[in-house]
Scaffold this motif. Structure first.
Motif, PDB file in Angstrom:
ATOM      1  N   SER A   1      21.218  26.311  24.231  1.00 28.99           N
ATOM      2  CA  SER A   1      21.604  27.377  23.880  1.00 28.99           C
ATOM      3  C   SER A   1      20.647  28.218  26.081  1.00 28.99           C
ATOM      4  CB  SER A   1      21.484  28.137  22.767  1.00 28.99           C
ATOM      5  OG  SER A   1      20.556  28.598  22.762  1.00 28.99           O
ATOM      6  N   ILE A   2      22.382  28.899  26.032  1.00 29.46           N
ATOM      7  CA  ILE A   2      21.323  29.255  27.114  1.00 29.46           C
ATOM      8  C   ILE A   2      21.399  31.093  26.984  1.00 29.46           C
ATOM      9  CG2 ILE A   2      21.987  30.626  29.656  1.00 29.46           C
ATOM     10  CD1 ILE A   2      23.107  27.743  29.974  1.00 29.46           C
ATOM     11  N   ASN A   3      20.441  32.008  27.424  1.00 26.11           N
ATOM     12  CA  ASN A   3      20.067  33.747  26.648  1.00 26.11           C
ATOM     13  C   ASN A   3      20.739  34.540  27.903  1.00 26.11           C
ATOM     14  OD1 ASN A   3      19.216  35.122  24.542  1.00 26.11           O
ATOM     15  ND2 ASN A   3      17.278  35.491  25.995  1.00 26.11           N
ATOM     16  N   THR A   4      20.145  34.162  28.886  1.00 28.70           N
ATOM     17  CA  THR A   4      19.679  34.902  29.931  1.00 28.70           C
ATOM     18  C   THR A   4      20.396  34.261  31.317  1.00 28.70           C
ATOM     19  OG1 THR A   4      17.631  35.683  30.035  1.00 28.70           O
ATOM     20  CG2 THR A   4      18.462  37.025  28.877  1.00 28.70           C
ATOM     21  N   MET A   5      20.876  34.765  31.628  1.00 27.23           N
ATOM     22  CA  MET A   5      21.040  33.961  33.345  1.00 27.23           C
ATOM     23  C   MET A   5      20.892  35.460  34.341  1.00 27.23           C
ATOM     24  SD  MET A   5      24.155  31.739  32.563  1.00 27.23           S
ATOM     25  CE  MET A   5      23.667  30.037  33.336  1.00 27.23           C
ATOM     26  N   GLU A   6      19.727  35.084  35.618  1.00 36.77           N
ATOM     27  CA  GLU A   6      19.309  36.314  36.572  1.00 36.77           C
ATOM     28  C   GLU A   6      19.176  35.840  38.065  1.00 36.77           C
ATOM     29  OE1 GLU A   6      15.710  36.811  33.720  1.00 36.77           O
ATOM     30  OE2 GLU A   6      15.837  38.327  33.380  1.00 36.77           O
ATOM     31  N   TRP A   7      19.087  36.479  38.567  1.00 39.85           N
ATOM     32  CA  TRP A   7      19.097  36.614  39.887  1.00 39.85           C
ATOM     33  C   TRP A   7      18.264  37.410  40.825  1.00 39.85           C
ATOM     34  CZ3 TRP A   7      20.465  32.592  42.824  1.00 39.85           C
ATOM     35  CH2 TRP A   7      22.012  31.968  42.470  1.00 39.85           C
ATOM     36  N   PHE A   8      17.197  37.441  41.383  1.00 39.65           N
ATOM     37  CA  PHE A   8      16.714  37.973  42.015  1.00 39.65           C
ATOM     38  C   PHE A   8      15.739  37.187  43.493  1.00 39.65           C
ATOM     39  CE2 PHE A   8      13.638  38.821  37.863  1.00 39.65           C
ATOM     40  CZ  PHE A   8      14.100  38.655  37.564  1.00 39.65           C
ATOM     41  N   ARG A   9      15.308  38.277  44.100  1.00 39.49           N
ATOM     42  CA  ARG A   9      15.321  38.374  45.809  1.00 39.49           C
ATOM     43  C   ARG A   9      13.756  38.352  45.931  1.00 39.49           C
ATOM     44  NH1 ARG A   9      20.299  42.683  48.228  1.00 39.49           N
ATOM     45  NH2 ARG A   9      18.381  44.054  47.813  1.00 39.49           N
ATOM     46  N   GLN A  10      13.397  38.113  47.611  1.00 37.16           N
ATOM     47  CA  GLN A  10      12.484  38.272  47.378  1.00 37.16           C
ATOM     48  C   GLN A  10      12.264  38.521  49.506  1.00 37.16           C
ATOM     49  OE1 GLN A  10       8.699  36.059  46.314  1.00 37.16           O
ATOM     50  NE2 GLN A  10       7.657  37.610  46.686  1.00 37.16           N
ATOM     51  N   ALA A  11      12.129  39.557  49.582  1.00 37.81           N
ATOM     52  CA  ALA A  11      12.010  39.628  51.048  1.00 37.81           C
ATOM     53  C   ALA A  11      10.558  39.635  51.134  1.00 37.81           C
ATOM     54  CB  ALA A  11      12.707  40.908  51.762  1.00 37.81           C
ATOM     55  N   PRO A  12      10.799  39.336  53.149  1.00 40.39           N
ATOM     56  CA  PRO A  12       9.215  38.606  53.018  1.00 40.39           C
ATOM     57  C   PRO A  12       8.294  40.341  53.919  1.00 40.39           C
ATOM     58  CG  PRO A  12      10.609  38.390  55.451  1.00 40.39           C
ATOM     59  CD  PRO A  12      11.375  38.757  53.874  1.00 40.39           C
ATOM     60  N   GLY A  13       6.994  40.064  52.957  1.00 48.20           N
ATOM     61  CA  GLY A  13       6.335  40.506  52.551  1.00 48.20           C
ATOM     62  C   GLY A  13       6.970  41.618  51.694  1.00 48.20           C
ATOM     63  N   LYS A  14       7.672  41.686  50.299  1.00 46.41           N
ATOM     64  CA  LYS A  14       7.908  42.423  49.216  1.00 46.41           C
ATOM     65  C   LYS A  14       7.917  41.404  48.659  1.00 46.41           C
ATOM     66  CE  LYS A  14      11.257  45.962  52.151  1.00 46.41           C
ATOM     67  NZ  LYS A  14      12.656  45.971  51.647  1.00 46.41           N
ATOM     68  N   GLN A  15       7.753  42.664  47.355  1.00 43.19           N
ATOM     69  CA  GLN A  15       7.456  41.804  45.698  1.00 43.19           C
ATOM     70  C   GLN A  15       9.046  41.178  45.642  1.00 43.19           C
ATOM     71  OE1 GLN A  15       5.984  44.161  42.926  1.00 43.19           O
ATOM     72  NE2 GLN A  15       4.281  43.822  43.602  1.00 43.19           N
ATOM     73  N   ARG A  16       9.249  40.138  44.335  1.00 44.50           N
ATOM     74  CA  ARG A  16      10.219  39.671  43.934  1.00 44.50           C
ATOM     75  C   ARG A  16      10.843  40.872  43.364  1.00 44.50           C
ATOM     76  NH1 ARG A  16      10.284  33.747  41.826  1.00 44.50           N
ATOM     77  NH2 ARG A  16       9.707  33.286  43.852  1.00 44.50           N
ATOM     78  N   GLU A  17      12.375  41.262  43.499  1.00 45.03           N
ATOM     79  CA  GLU A  17      13.226  41.841  42.331  1.00 45.03           C
ATOM     80  C   GLU A  17      14.500  41.189  41.845  1.00 45.03           C
ATOM     81  OE1 GLU A  17      14.592  45.034  44.800  1.00 45.03           O
ATOM     82  OE2 GLU A  17      15.625  43.774  46.622  1.00 45.03           O
ATOM     83  N   LEU A  18      14.076  42.030  40.620  1.00 45.79           N
ATOM     84  CA  LEU A  18      15.613  41.570  39.798  1.00 45.79           C
ATOM     85  C   LEU A  18      17.172  42.064  40.521  1.00 45.79           C
ATOM     86  CD1 LEU A  18      16.942  40.351  37.380  1.00 45.79           C
ATOM     87  CD2 LEU A  18      16.363  42.760  36.588  1.00 45.79           C
ATOM     88  N   VAL A  19      17.970  41.410  40.921  1.00 46.01           N
ATOM     89  CA  VAL A  19      18.944  41.964  41.464  1.00 46.01           C
ATOM     90  C   VAL A  19      20.570  41.735  40.361  1.00 46.01           C
ATOM     91  CG1 VAL A  19      21.253  40.663  43.111  1.00 46.01           C
ATOM     92  CG2 VAL A  19      18.347  40.444  43.741  1.00 46.01           C
ATOM     93  N   ALA A  20      19.897  40.823  39.699  1.00 49.02           N
ATOM     94  CA  ALA A  20      21.185  40.844  38.708  1.00 49.02           C
ATOM     95  C   ALA A  20      21.143  40.508  37.640  1.00 49.02           C
ATOM     96  CB  ALA A  20      22.404  40.958  39.627  1.00 49.02           C
ATOM     97  N   GLY A  21      21.378  40.551  35.893  1.00 51.95           N
ATOM     98  CA  GLY A  21      21.372  39.914  35.084  1.00 51.95           C
ATOM     99  C   GLY A  21      22.809  39.978  34.296  1.00 51.95           C
ATOM    100  N   LEU A  22      22.827  38.525  33.582  1.00 50.71           N
ATOM    101  CA  LEU A  22      24.274  38.406  32.470  1.00 50.71           C
ATOM    102  C   LEU A  22      23.223  37.856  31.267  1.00 50.71           C
ATOM    103  CD1 LEU A  22      26.324  38.120  31.808  1.00 50.71           C
ATOM    104  CD2 LEU A  22      26.916  35.496  32.990  1.00 50.71           C
ATOM    105  N   VAL A  23      23.643  38.461  30.226  1.00 51.47           N
ATOM    106  CA  VAL A  23      22.958  37.725  28.725  1.00 51.47           C
ATOM    107  C   VAL A  23      24.115  36.881  28.508  1.00 51.47           C
ATOM    108  CG1 VAL A  23      21.622  40.160  28.641  1.00 51.47           C
ATOM    109  CG2 VAL A  23      23.739  40.209  27.434  1.00 51.47           C
TER     110      VAL A  23
END
Length: 121
Positions: free
Chosen positions: A30-52
């Motif tokens: 079973s799948i709980n959550t599906m998410e997209w993150f992104r990381q730009a050069p020199g920056k922390q990885r950030e949550l872009v979108a999530g789907l539960v």
């Protein structure tokens, strides 16, 4: 074992669109959550979108009304439709899927390999 394979990144001009895909394969109960993150050069990885699993979605303020997350349950795949792209969206995009491999497993988070999105001005 579970594997995530991402596709769909590339180079696009500002104002253009791209659609990212992330397909999960292997032992999936079973799948709980599906998410997209992104990381730009020199920056922390950030949550872009999530789907539960219940269908609720959430988005970073910077992408609201431009990005849409969706899923195909039959294919265990999550998508990120990105419209009206801006140079500030340039980053490596990663999917993360939290799932239960078997009925007796805890929920485990798996990451995709990342796909580069570059938006030119």
């Amino acid at each position: 074992q579970v594997q995530l394979v991402e596709s769909g990144g590339g180079l696009v001009q500002a104002g253009g669109s791209l659609r990212l895909s992330c397909a999960a394969s292997g032992s999936i109960f079973s799948i709980n959550t599906m998410e997209w993150f992104r990381q730009a050069p020199g920056k922390q990885r950030e949550l872009v979108a999530g789907l539960v699993s219940g269908g609720s979605t959430n988005y970073a303020d910077s992408v609201k009304c431009r990005f849409t997350i969706s899923r195909d349950n039959a294919k265990n795949t999550v998508y990120l439709q990105m419209n009206n792209l801006k140079p500030a969206d340039t980053a490596v995009y990663y999917c993360r899927i939290s799932l239960r491999p078997t009925p007796s497993n805890w929920i485990v988070a798996y990451w995709g390999q990342g796909t580069q999105v570059t938006v030119s001005s």
